[in-house]
Design a protein around this motif. Structure first.
Motif, PDB file in Angstrom:
ATOM      1  N   LEU A  24      -0.104  -8.896   4.499  1.00 19.10           N
ATOM      2  CA  LEU A  24       0.467  -8.580   5.815  1.00 19.10           C
ATOM      3  C   LEU A  24       1.082  -7.183   5.847  1.00 19.10           C
ATOM      4  CD1 LEU A  24       2.048 -11.984   6.851  1.00 19.10           C
ATOM      5  CD2 LEU A  24       0.078 -10.851   7.883  1.00 19.10           C
ATOM      6  N   ASN A  25       1.715  -6.785   4.745  1.00 13.85           N
ATOM      7  CA  ASN A  25       2.287  -5.443   4.671  1.00 13.85           C
ATOM      8  C   ASN A  25       1.186  -4.382   4.753  1.00 13.85           C
ATOM      9  OD1 ASN A  25       4.224  -3.459   4.389  1.00 13.85           O
ATOM     10  ND2 ASN A  25       4.127  -3.508   2.155  1.00 13.85           N
ATOM     11  N   ALA A  26       0.099  -4.591   4.044  1.00 10.46           N
ATOM     12  CA  ALA A  26      -1.026  -3.649   4.085  1.00 10.46           C
ATOM     13  C   ALA A  26      -1.647  -3.616   5.486  1.00 10.46           C
ATOM     14  CB  ALA A  26      -2.073  -4.038   3.047  1.00 10.46           C
ATOM     15  N   TYR A  27      -1.776  -4.756   6.113  1.00  5.34           N
ATOM     16  CA  TYR A  27      -2.342  -4.834   7.461  1.00  5.34           C
ATOM     17  C   TYR A  27      -1.447  -4.113   8.467  1.00  5.34           C
ATOM     18  CZ  TYR A  27      -4.420  -6.784  11.675  1.00  5.34           C
ATOM     19  OH  TYR A  27      -5.015  -6.933  12.893  1.00  5.34           O
ATOM     20  N   GLU A  28      -0.136  -4.289   8.333  1.00  5.30           N
ATOM     21  CA  GLU A  28       0.811  -3.611   9.217  1.00  5.30           C
ATOM     22  C   GLU A  28       0.698  -2.092   9.057  1.00  5.30           C
ATOM     23  OE1 GLU A  28       5.601  -3.544  10.173  1.00  5.30           O
ATOM     24  OE2 GLU A  28       4.867  -4.485   8.340  1.00  5.30           O
ATOM     25  N   GLY A  29       0.577  -1.634   7.828  1.00  6.98           N
ATOM     26  CA  GLY A  29       0.407  -0.199   7.581  1.00  6.98           C
ATOM     27  C   GLY A  29      -0.872   0.328   8.201  1.00  6.98           C
ATOM     28  N   ARG A  30      -1.936  -0.449   8.106  1.00  6.88           N
ATOM     29  CA  ARG A  30      -3.208  -0.043   8.701  1.00  6.88           C
ATOM     30  C   ARG A  30      -3.096   0.038  10.221  1.00  6.88           C
ATOM     31  NH1 ARG A  30      -8.028  -2.448  10.572  1.00  6.88           N
ATOM     32  NH2 ARG A  30      -9.869  -1.230  10.061  1.00  6.88           N
ATOM     33  N   MET A  31      -2.402  -0.914  10.827  1.00 12.71           N
ATOM     34  CA  MET A  31      -2.230  -0.921  12.277  1.00 12.71           C
ATOM     35  C   MET A  31      -1.378   0.265  12.738  1.00 12.71           C
ATOM     36  SD  MET A  31      -3.964  -3.271  13.769  1.00 12.71           S
ATOM     37  CE  MET A  31      -5.261  -2.946  12.590  1.00 12.71           C
ATOM     38  N   LYS A  32      -0.324   0.593  11.982  1.00 11.42           N
ATOM     39  CA  LYS A  32       0.489   1.765  12.313  1.00 11.42           C
ATOM     40  C   LYS A  32      -0.342   3.039  12.226  1.00 11.42           C
ATOM     41  CE  LYS A  32       5.044   0.037  11.078  1.00 11.42           C
ATOM     42  NZ  LYS A  32       6.194   0.161  10.168  1.00 11.42           N
ATOM     43  N   HIS A  33      -1.176   3.126  11.199  1.00 13.16           N
ATOM     44  CA  HIS A  33      -2.042   4.290  11.041  1.00 13.16           C
ATOM     45  C   HIS A  33      -3.018   4.399  12.210  1.00 13.16           C
ATOM     46  CE1 HIS A  33      -5.650   6.420   9.581  1.00 13.16           C
ATOM     47  NE2 HIS A  33      -4.755   7.213   9.027  1.00 13.16           N
ATOM     48  N   ARG A  34      -3.613   3.289  12.601  1.00  9.41           N
ATOM     49  CA  ARG A  34      -4.565   3.286  13.722  1.00  9.41           C
ATOM     50  C   ARG A  34      -3.873   3.664  15.028  1.00  9.41           C
ATOM     51  NH1 ARG A  34      -9.192   4.498  15.706  1.00  9.41           N
ATOM     52  NH2 ARG A  34      -9.945   3.072  17.251  1.00  9.41           N
ATOM     53  N   GLN A  35      -2.645   3.163  15.231  1.00  7.68           N
ATOM     54  CA  GLN A  35      -1.903   3.505  16.438  1.00  7.68           C
ATOM     55  C   GLN A  35      -1.610   5.002  16.475  1.00  7.68           C
ATOM     56  OE1 GLN A  35       1.847   1.496  16.822  1.00  7.68           O
ATOM     57  NE2 GLN A  35       2.293   2.385  18.804  1.00  7.68           N
ATOM     58  N   ARG A  36      -1.196   5.564  15.358  1.00  5.26           N
ATOM     59  CA  ARG A  36      -0.915   7.005  15.281  1.00  5.26           C
ATOM     60  C   ARG A  36      -2.190   7.808  15.540  1.00  5.26           C
ATOM     61  NH1 ARG A  36       2.209  11.071  16.267  1.00  5.26           N
ATOM     62  NH2 ARG A  36       2.189  12.657  14.673  1.00  5.26           N
ATOM     63  N   GLN A  37      -3.303   7.348  15.001  1.00  3.05           N
ATOM     64  CA  GLN A  37      -4.580   8.023  15.203  1.00  3.05           C
ATOM     65  C   GLN A  37      -4.954   8.031  16.693  1.00  3.05           C
ATOM     66  OE1 GLN A  37      -7.804   6.080  13.192  1.00  3.05           O
ATOM     67  NE2 GLN A  37      -9.113   7.877  13.255  1.00  3.05           N
ATOM     68  N   LEU A  38      -4.776   6.910  17.356  1.00  2.00           N
ATOM     69  CA  LEU A  38      -5.083   6.832  18.788  1.00  2.00           C
ATOM     70  C   LEU A  38      -4.150   7.718  19.612  1.00  2.00           C
ATOM     71  CD1 LEU A  38      -5.839   3.025  19.157  1.00  2.00           C
ATOM     72  CD2 LEU A  38      -7.473   4.908  19.245  1.00  2.00           C
ATOM     73  N   GLU A  39      -2.878   7.774  19.246  1.00  2.00           N
ATOM     74  CA  GLU A  39      -1.935   8.652  19.943  1.00  2.00           C
ATOM     75  C   GLU A  39      -2.356  10.109  19.816  1.00  2.00           C
ATOM     76  OE1 GLU A  39       1.858   7.760  18.241  1.00  2.00           O
ATOM     77  OE2 GLU A  39       2.056   5.869  19.332  1.00  2.00           O
ATOM     78  N   LEU A  40      -2.795  10.509  18.640  1.00  2.00           N
ATOM     79  CA  LEU A  40      -3.241  11.890  18.430  1.00  2.00           C
ATOM     80  C   LEU A  40      -4.509  12.186  19.232  1.00  2.00           C
ATOM     81  CD1 LEU A  40      -2.548  12.339  14.623  1.00  2.00           C
ATOM     82  CD2 LEU A  40      -1.281  13.312  16.534  1.00  2.00           C
ATOM     83  N   GLU A  41      -5.413  11.218  19.322  1.00  6.91           N
ATOM     84  CA  GLU A  41      -6.623  11.411  20.121  1.00  6.91           C
ATOM     85  C   GLU A  41      -6.276  11.578  21.599  1.00  6.91           C
ATOM     86  OE1 GLU A  41      -9.343   8.221  19.324  1.00  6.91           O
ATOM     87  OE2 GLU A  41      -9.637   8.834  17.242  1.00  6.91           O
TER      88      GLU A  41
END
Length: 101
Positions: A24-41
């Protein structure tokens, strides 16, 4: 169920809980990374749109300047320039080419 089986069962449950926490910790980190990536796009798209609108505003401003000059200038030179542009436009229409800008 004897004492050894109970200990083994508890150890297995503990291991499953720890593994689920790690996953779950790894999944949460992946989701935060994806959210940041979408914000930058989104920021990149907004910047691109702003750049295009600035260029379009500059182009329109230049056109307004030309129109103001045409409306306020009464010199024969301007009339001759306008006639030249009309002649070029007519020539382009007869040849089928795009008008020169």
């Amino acid at each position: 169920m004897n004492f050894a089986d109970a200990i083994a069962f508890c150890a297995l449950m503990f291991a499953l809980i720890v593994a689920a926490g790690i996953w779950l910790n790894a999944y949460e980190g992946r989701m935060k990374h994806r959210q940041r990536q979408l914000e930058l796009e989104v920021r990149l798209a907004e910047a691109s749109a702003a750049k295009r609108s600035d260029a379009e505003a500059d182009r329109l401003e230049e056109r307004v300047r030309v129109l103001e000059r045409i409306a306020t200038d009464r010199s024969p030179e301007l009339a001759a320039q306008i006639e030249q542009l009309r002649d070029l436009h007519e020539l382009d229409e007869t040849t089928g080419k795009e008008p020169a800008r």
